[in-house]
Every structure is written in C-alpha cells, then in structure tokens.
Write a protein that holds these residues in place. Structure first.
Motif, PDB file in Angstrom:
ATOM      1  N   PHE A 183       0.833  -1.199   0.000  1.00 33.97           N
ATOM      2  CA  PHE A 183       0.000   0.000   0.000  1.00 33.97           C
ATOM      3  C   PHE A 183       0.874   1.257   0.000  1.00 33.97           C
ATOM      4  O   PHE A 183       0.608   2.221  -0.730  1.00 33.97           O
ATOM      5  N   GLU A 184       1.916   1.256   0.796  1.00 31.03           N
ATOM      6  CA  GLU A 184       2.815   2.422   0.862  1.00 31.03           C
ATOM      7  C   GLU A 184       3.538   2.623  -0.473  1.00 31.03           C
ATOM      8  O   GLU A 184       3.748   3.762  -0.905  1.00 31.03           O
ATOM      9  N   GLU A 185       3.921   1.528  -1.132  1.00 34.55           N
ATOM     10  CA  GLU A 185       4.565   1.655  -2.445  1.00 34.55           C
ATOM     11  C   GLU A 185       3.602   2.290  -3.449  1.00 34.55           C
ATOM     12  O   GLU A 185       3.990   3.153  -4.241  1.00 34.55           O
ATOM     13  N   LEU A 186       2.350   1.881  -3.408  1.00 33.14           N
ATOM     14  CA  LEU A 186       1.345   2.444  -4.308  1.00 33.14           C
ATOM     15  C   LEU A 186       1.083   3.918  -3.992  1.00 33.14           C
ATOM     16  O   LEU A 186       0.900   4.726  -4.908  1.00 33.14           O
ATOM     17  N   GLN A 187       1.074   4.253  -2.721  1.00 32.16           N
ATOM     18  CA  GLN A 187       0.849   5.642  -2.324  1.00 32.16           C
ATOM     19  C   GLN A 187       1.960   6.569  -2.807  1.00 32.16           C
ATOM     20  O   GLN A 187       1.721   7.739  -3.111  1.00 32.16           O
ATOM     21  N   GLU A 188       3.165   6.055  -2.882  1.00 34.55           N
ATOM     22  CA  GLU A 188       4.300   6.876  -3.314  1.00 34.55           C
ATOM     23  C   GLU A 188       4.143   7.368  -4.746  1.00 34.55           C
ATOM     24  O   GLU A 188       4.609   8.454  -5.093  1.00 34.55           O
ATOM     25  N   ILE A 189       3.485   6.592  -5.608  1.00 29.98           N
ATOM     26  CA  ILE A 189       3.357   7.006  -7.008  1.00 29.98           C
ATOM     27  C   ILE A 189       1.955   7.507  -7.346  1.00 29.98           C
ATOM     28  O   ILE A 189       1.738   8.072  -8.418  1.00 29.98           O
ATOM     29  N   SER A 190       0.999   7.295  -6.431  1.00 32.62           N
ATOM     30  CA  SER A 190      -0.359   7.778  -6.690  1.00 32.62           C
ATOM     31  C   SER A 190      -1.090   7.939  -5.365  1.00 32.62           C
ATOM     32  O   SER A 190      -1.912   7.098  -4.985  1.00 32.62           O
ATOM     33  N   SER A 191      -0.805   9.028  -4.670  1.00 34.85           N
ATOM     34  CA  SER A 191      -1.360   9.229  -3.331  1.00 34.85           C
ATOM     35  C   SER A 191      -2.839   9.551  -3.344  1.00 34.85           C
ATOM     36  O   SER A 191      -3.517   9.417  -2.326  1.00 34.85           O
ATOM     37  N   GLY A 192      -3.378   9.953  -4.502  1.00 35.48           N
ATOM     38  CA  GLY A 192      -4.790  10.312  -4.553  1.00 35.48           C
ATOM     39  C   GLY A 192      -5.730   9.131  -4.721  1.00 35.48           C
ATOM     40  O   GLY A 192      -6.944   9.300  -4.736  1.00 35.48           O
ATOM     41  N   GLY A 193      -5.179   7.936  -4.846  1.00 37.83           N
ATOM     42  CA  GLY A 193      -6.013   6.756  -4.989  1.00 37.83           C
ATOM     43  C   GLY A 193      -6.330   6.392  -6.424  1.00 37.83           C
ATOM     44  O   GLY A 193      -7.000   5.384  -6.672  1.00 37.83           O
ATOM     45  N   ASP A 198       3.016   2.098 -17.197  1.00 38.71           N
ATOM     46  CA  ASP A 198       4.447   1.801 -17.141  1.00 38.71           C
ATOM     47  C   ASP A 198       4.948   1.796 -15.706  1.00 38.71           C
ATOM     48  O   ASP A 198       5.735   0.931 -15.303  1.00 38.71           O
ATOM     49  N   ALA A 199       4.503   2.770 -14.917  1.00 38.29           N
ATOM     50  CA  ALA A 199       4.911   2.827 -13.512  1.00 38.29           C
ATOM     51  C   ALA A 199       4.368   1.620 -12.748  1.00 38.29           C
ATOM     52  O   ALA A 199       5.068   1.031 -11.907  1.00 38.29           O
ATOM     53  N   LEU A 200       3.146   1.251 -13.052  1.00 41.96           N
ATOM     54  CA  LEU A 200       2.505   0.122 -12.378  1.00 41.96           C
ATOM     55  C   LEU A 200       3.260  -1.177 -12.655  1.00 41.96           C
ATOM     56  O   LEU A 200       3.545  -1.957 -11.735  1.00 41.96           O
ATOM     57  N   ILE A 201       3.596  -1.418 -13.913  1.00 42.62           N
ATOM     58  CA  ILE A 201       4.285  -2.640 -14.300  1.00 42.62           C
ATOM     59  C   ILE A 201       5.645  -2.748 -13.618  1.00 42.62           C
ATOM     60  O   ILE A 201       6.098  -3.842 -13.261  1.00 42.62           O
ATOM     61  N   ASP A 202       6.307  -1.605 -13.417  1.00 43.75           N
ATOM     62  CA  ASP A 202       7.674  -1.608 -12.890  1.00 43.75           C
ATOM     63  C   ASP A 202       7.758  -1.560 -11.366  1.00 43.75           C
ATOM     64  O   ASP A 202       8.871  -1.575 -10.818  1.00 43.75           O
ATOM     65  N   LEU A 203       6.626  -1.484 -10.666  1.00 45.87           N
ATOM     66  CA  LEU A 203       6.689  -1.422  -9.205  1.00 45.87           C
ATOM     67  C   LEU A 203       7.333  -2.698  -8.649  1.00 45.87           C
ATOM     68  O   LEU A 203       6.801  -3.800  -8.825  1.00 45.87           O
ATOM     69  N   PRO A 204       8.477  -2.579  -7.976  1.00 41.21           N
ATOM     70  CA  PRO A 204       9.214  -3.793  -7.581  1.00 41.21           C
ATOM     71  C   PRO A 204       8.500  -4.656  -6.555  1.00 41.21           C
ATOM     72  O   PRO A 204       8.499  -5.887  -6.669  1.00 41.21           O
ATOM     73  N   LEU A 260      -4.996  -5.514  -8.561  1.00 38.42           N
ATOM     74  CA  LEU A 260      -4.422  -5.519  -7.214  1.00 38.42           C
ATOM     75  C   LEU A 260      -4.189  -4.098  -6.709  1.00 38.42           C
ATOM     76  O   LEU A 260      -4.515  -3.772  -5.559  1.00 38.42           O
ATOM     77  N   ALA A 261      -3.639  -3.240  -7.572  1.00 42.81           N
ATOM     78  CA  ALA A 261      -3.377  -1.856  -7.162  1.00 42.81           C
ATOM     79  C   ALA A 261      -4.669  -1.132  -6.816  1.00 42.81           C
ATOM     80  O   ALA A 261      -4.767  -0.446  -5.787  1.00 42.81           O
ATOM     81  N   ALA A 262      -5.688  -1.271  -7.678  1.00 45.45           N
ATOM     82  CA  ALA A 262      -6.954  -0.569  -7.446  1.00 45.45           C
ATOM     83  C   ALA A 262      -7.600  -1.006  -6.139  1.00 45.45           C
ATOM     84  O   ALA A 262      -8.084  -0.175  -5.354  1.00 45.45           O
ATOM     85  N   ILE A 263      -7.609  -2.313  -5.887  1.00 44.11           N
ATOM     86  CA  ILE A 263      -8.245  -2.826  -4.667  1.00 44.11           C
ATOM     87  C   ILE A 263      -7.489  -2.377  -3.420  1.00 44.11           C
ATOM     88  O   ILE A 263      -8.087  -1.890  -2.445  1.00 44.11           O
ATOM     89  N   LEU A 264      -6.161  -2.520  -3.441  1.00 41.53           N
ATOM     90  CA  LEU A 264      -5.383  -2.240  -2.237  1.00 41.53           C
ATOM     91  C   LEU A 264      -5.279  -0.754  -1.943  1.00 41.53           C
ATOM     92  O   LEU A 264      -5.053  -0.358  -0.790  1.00 41.53           O
ATOM     93  N   GLN A 265      -5.461   0.096  -2.953  1.00 40.91           N
ATOM     94  CA  GLN A 265      -5.501   1.535  -2.696  1.00 40.91           C
ATOM     95  C   GLN A 265      -6.796   1.949  -1.999  1.00 40.91           C
ATOM     96  O   GLN A 265      -6.816   2.915  -1.244  1.00 40.91           O
TER      97      GLN A 265
END
Length: 501
Positions: free
Chosen positions: A327-337, A343-349, A458-463
């Motif tokens: 969740f914190e990794e996702l917040q770093e690149i899209s804090s607004g939800g 491209d950023a999503l695919i590369d999130l380690p 996964l990103a949408a749900i966990l945000q």
C-alpha cells in the motif's frame, strides 16, 4: 452355463487388466526407474480418486527421488511420461534445447477440427504452425496496444471497486474467485472486443457462467484427459470435443458481433480488434481465424489471471505487514487513490514481487507436459549414461513441486515476496525453479497483458481497501482436488474494509 459365464467374466477381466498394465515397464526397459504404479490409476492415483490434487502425487514422487534421480518414469493412467526432477534439465528442455521439445503435449488432446475456437491458438498447435500463429498473435500484443487498454482498465477498476463497496457493505465477505472472473471478463471483453460485459451490474453477460461450464463443469475436458491417458495413441480425429457447444455459441456470437460493429463504424483505433481487422487483409484470415485469434485472449486469460489475482489477495490478507508495505509503495506514485500510469505500475518492484511469490505458491499450472520432437540425449547429474529420448516421448515438469521445494525456497509455505526482489525472478527462472508463465520461446504469449490486468486489479483494490481473511476461508495452501486448475481448497472468501484516503 454358470461356469461358462464365470469363465467369460474372468477372461474379460483378464483382458482388461492386461490392457491396463501393457505399457508398464516402458521406462524400465530403457534403464529408467519406475516408481510404484497401479493399474488404471497409474502413478498419480488422485487424478481418478481425488483425495488430494493430483499435482500433490507429482510432488510426493519428486520429493522422494529428487536427491537420487534426475528423472523417473511415470504413467498418467497408462500413458508413459518422463517426470523430470532436476531443475537444470527443466531449463534445458524449455530454453537451451528447445528445438528438441517444441510441442506442448496438450496438442494431442485437442482436435481443432472439432474445437474451431482454438484452431489458431499457439498453445495447442504443433510444428511450424505454432510459430506462424504465434507470430501473428504476437503483433496484437505490442507495448503500444497494451498501453491503449489502460483507459479501459481504469474504468473497469473503478467499477470493480464500486462493486466491492456495494457488495461488502456491513462487513459482508466476498467470493474472490468470482470477483476475479468478473474483473477479467469485463476487462478482456472491452479491451479485445470493445464490448462491455456488464459483469458488475445486475444484468451481466454470462461470462462467469460460461467460464464455469468450460472449467469446473466440463465433462468433455475430463473425457479427453481420460482418453489421452488410457489410449495415448488414439488418432486425433477420435478425440472428443473439449469446448462445450454453449461456449462456442456464446463466444462465437460475441466475437462476430464485435467484428461487425467495428466494420460498420469504420473506427480507426490502435486496439486489438482494429489490428485483427488489419491482419485479416494482410494474412487473408477467414472469419474462423479471426474468431480463434480473439478467443485466444479469453481462453488463455480468463481463469489464469482471475485465479492469480484471487490468490495474491488471499496471501496479502494473511500477511498484513506485506499488504501495508505494498500500500505504501502504491501511495508513493499515486497518493490520490487513482490507478497509476501503466508503465509505472508494471515496474513497481514490490507489487511484482508479491505477484510472483503468489504464483510460486499457487502456480496457474501445477505441471507442464512437453513432447520430444527431435532425438535428444538427456544427461542427468545422477545418471552415468544419458537417456536417449525419441520423437514422441512425453516429458512432465512438476511445476508445483519445484515451486515448493524447501531447498530452493526455505519455508515454502511462507509468503515472502523478498525472494523475488533484486534479481530474484531472473535467477529462479535461469535455475529452472520458477515457471509462473513457463519459460523459453513458448512461454505464455499473453504474459504482458495478463500482468497488466492483474497488477491493475491488485493496485486498485489495495488503494481503496484493507483486505482481511474471512473465517470461511480454509487455512493453509492446499489446492482443491476436485478442480483441474489449481485453486485454493474451499474457495477464497475475503472481507474488504474501506481505507480513508
């Protein structure tokens, strides 16, 4: 009279027994150990009498012989299969010696004259034909075309989260396998066909129902598997039809309608269906060819992607520290939800690591079966002489066993995404111990699209939600023995608590 009847019955039973065991010894005569094998049941008895998933039978054989043999001879019912145990040989078969093992064994099970919707699917084709069709299909899956689907994914992810909010109100648990199928059905229909399946509405197209008829309730698939096991040399024209007729009618009609609508509107868009229409002119494709190429997305992506999303959510729900870190990794690149850029999503380690670790624990395919297409000497580390493989020999790869070997993955039942960080994925693939999407020239052709869809969900749900395990979900990581494709036993039921963003 009675004596003659008994004699007739005894003779018949003797003939049946002789038939069932006639292939036993096939590998022993070639100098290969054959573990215990049973008439009718073969080496994997749970494929007939499912007390555990039959990939667990493979795992048991693998664990018993992995330190003393590089391969052993097994039987799927009565069909001879060489079960490869040494990871180095697995990599060899998939990659460095691929030209000797080009065909997937599933091609023998499918008669494309009966199942026309997979007639151009690279996964089930043999010889030069799989190359031709993969080359055609690969042009549909460029990075540019996958990027054009991101706006669709954003819309589907919003609908998915609204559906979860509506259905989980008051703490109601949700069936996440069903949720995953709704997501992949809506995404693939819109991305590939330009049709909204309305899977999150009260009046959806019956995508989920059609998928159940194809997988969980498909008698044709079970009969085809039994026929291949009992009669491995049965001519293809005698193989049963695998796809239900209702499946053909539903998807055939949807694809035809999508093509008709796009032609009538003359829309120029850089999407899959427009490119299919361009390919039709370039390669002189028939309507059947077009339908089969479109169906490849559905056939390869519906079950596998939806199950992978569901299993990853289950493991994150069980491991709240991992869920919080993601969740914190996702917040770093899209804090607004909002859903991050593709491209950023695919590369999130860490997102990638979580997804790969879930594929390790719950691989989409618990085994793979390859066919030797050109004579090859398999040189196992535990054997003094190489095994001379002949064209037509079948090779089985115990993917689930390799993924859960404690020598390669300490505490294999523990969800530890860090295994796949800092080059872990590349290392595991090169060692032949991770086959989440296969490997080599015939790895999953839709891998990039599947990853994009799964990571978006996964990103949408966990945000938007904190995910919790429902008491209804069984503990452990056991696979349901009654479902051919590996799914957590008893289903996956989770609770979704809205986050405050």
């Amino acid at each position: 009279m009675f004596g003659s009847l008994l004699l007739g019955i005894a003779t018949l039973l003797g003939l049946i027994y002789a038939f069932l065991v006639s292939n036993f010894g096939h590998w022993r005569r070639r100098g290969v150990l054959e573990p215990r094998v049973l008439p009718l049941l073969g080496s994997f008895p749970n494929i007939v009498w499912p007390r555990q998933h039959f990939t667990m039978d493979m795992r048991d054989i693998y664990m018993r012989y992995r330190n003393s043999h590089s391969y052993v001879g097994c039987f799927l019912l009565r069909a001879p299969k060489l079960l490869v145990l040494e990871p180095r040989l697995v990599y060899e078969i998939y990659v460095s010696a691929f030209s000797h093992f080009e065909d997937n064994d599933v091609s023998k099970m499918v008669d494309i004259a009966k199942d026309r919707l997979v007639a151009r699917n690279p996964f089930v084709l043999e010889g030069d034909e799989w190359r031709r069709q993969r080359a055609v299909f690969s042009t549909l899956l460029t990075n540019g075309r996958i990027r054009t689907t991101h706006a669709i994914m954003q819309r589907v992810c919003r609908d998915l989260c609204e559906f979860i909010s509506r259905k989980s109100e008051g703490g109601t648990e949700l069936d996440v396998i069903d949720l995953g199928l709704r997501f992949t059905g809506e995404s693939l229909f819109d991305c590939v066909l330009g049709i909204q399946a309305r899977t999150f509405s009260d009046n959806p197209l019956p995508v989920v129902r059609q998928n159940q008829e194809m997988s969980a309730e498909n008698r044709g698939l079970a009969i085809a598997g039994a026929a291949c096991g009992l009669f491995p040399n049965l001519p293809r024209r005698l193989r049963p039809k695998i796809f239900p007729h209702s499946h053909d009618r539903f998807f055939g009609a949807m694809i035809s309608e999508a093509l008709r609508l796009r032609r009538s509107k003359h829309q120029e868009r850089n999407d899959f269906i427009n490119h299919l229409l361009a390919l039709q002119k370039e390669h002189d494709l028939s309507e059947e060819d077009m339908a089969s190429h479109a169906m490849t997305f559905m056939f390869d992506g519906l079950d596998t992607t939806s199950n992978s999303v569901a299993h990853c959510l289950l493991l994150l729900a069980r491991n709240p520290d991992c869920q919080q870190r993601l969740f914190e990794e996702l917040q770093e690149i899209s804090s607004g939800g909002d859903l991050p850029d593709l491209d950023a999503l695919i590369d999130l380690p860490y997102l990638s690591a979580c997804f790969n670790e879930s594929l390790r624990i719950y691989p989409a395919g618990g085994w793979a079966s390859k066919t030797c297409t050109k004579a090859y000497e398999l040189k196992g580390s535990h054997h003094s002489e190489p095994l001379k493989l002949r064209p037509g020999d079948n090779i089985m790869v115990p993917i689930y066993a390799l993924h859960n070997d404690p020598d390669f993955y300490p505490e294999p039942d523990v969800f530890r995404p860090e295994r796949f960080m800092d080059g872990g994925l590349k290392n595991f693939k090169q060692r032949g111990i991770f086959l989440g999407f296969g490997n080599g020239p015939r790895q999953c052709v839709g891998m990039r699209l599947g990853l994009a869809l799964a990571k978006a969900a996964l990103a949408a749900i966990l945000q938007r939600f904190e995910v919790l395990v429902s008491p209804r979900t069984q503990k452990g990581t056991e696979i349901d023995p009654k479902i051919f494709v590996g799914v957590h036993r008893g289903g996956i039921w989770l609770e979704f608590n809205p986050r405050t963003i």
